[in-house]
Design an enzyme around this catalytic site. Structure first.
Site, PDB file in Angstrom:
ATOM      1  CB  CYS A  11      -0.971   0.059   1.125  1.00 56.65           C
ATOM      2  SG  CYS A  11      -1.922   1.494   1.512  1.00 56.65           S
ATOM      3  CB  CYS A  13       0.292   1.765   3.975  1.00 57.47           C
ATOM      4  SG  CYS A  13      -1.505   1.202   3.934  1.00 57.47           S
TER       5      CYS A  13
END
Length: 188
Positions: free
Chosen positions: A108, A111
């Site tokens: 991600c 993230c």
């Protein structure tokens, strides 16, 4: 005296005053600036003969350094499994502190981008609560189900052994950080 703004975290300057023309010299990280009342910021265009006439000078040297008593960022600790989460929650309950858990994945992009920003936010609340992270691909799925996480990144605050509130961070990082900061202020 003027203040020199630099992108560095510290500024070193030296003031040179002369009774004749009130000139000022500044050094910042190896760069030299000279200011003179008659010529403005930039170049000092006085003749060499004028420089020899300057006999009486008052020198002052000062420096500004960042506050080293507080860390700039605090590295978040990883949570490996449900037992480890239980130990962390028990310790936090004993100290009456909330904890923040960042549920993230290595694939991600948001993230990965958000993690260092959360570590800087953790430095703001260094003594009041702890920040942890869980990489959902490297832990048992029972831990992910316990956190009731379905989207990445999800930032949760836990207090008294249960999840109180969460922010799902699919939007801009600065908005996510503001939402997390407000969420933390409710429970600290």
């Amino acid at each position: 005296m003027s203040i020199l703004a630099a992108p560095n975290s510290h500024i070193l300057y030296r003031d040179t005053y002369s009774a004749k023309d009130q000139s000022q010299q500044l050094w910042s990280s190896g760069s030299f600036f000279s200011t003179s009342k008659s010529f403005g910021l930039g170049f000092d265009q006085r003749k060499q003969n004028d420089c020899k006439k300057l006999v009486k000078r008052d020198y002052r040297a000062n420096s500004f350094f960042p506050d080293l008593s507080r860390p700039e960022s605090v590295e978040m600790e990883p949570i490996a499994d449900s037992d480890h989460l239980d130990q962390i929650l028990d310790k936090a309950t004993d100290h009456c502190e909330p904890i923040v858990i960042d549920w993230m994945a290595t694939w991600c992009r948001k993230c990965i981008y958000l993690k260092p920003k959360l570590e800087k936010l953790a430095a703001e609340f260094d003594t009041k609560l702890k920040f942890y992270f869980v990489d959902v691909n490297n832990v048992p799925q029972s831990l992910v189900k316990r956190g009731k996480v379905s989207k990445m990144p999800t930032i949760q605050i836990w207090k008294d052994g249960e999840m109180k509130e969460e922010v799902i961070g699919g939007h801009k990082a600065w908005l996510v950080l503001e939402e997390v900061r407000e969420m933390v202020k409710k429970y600290v």
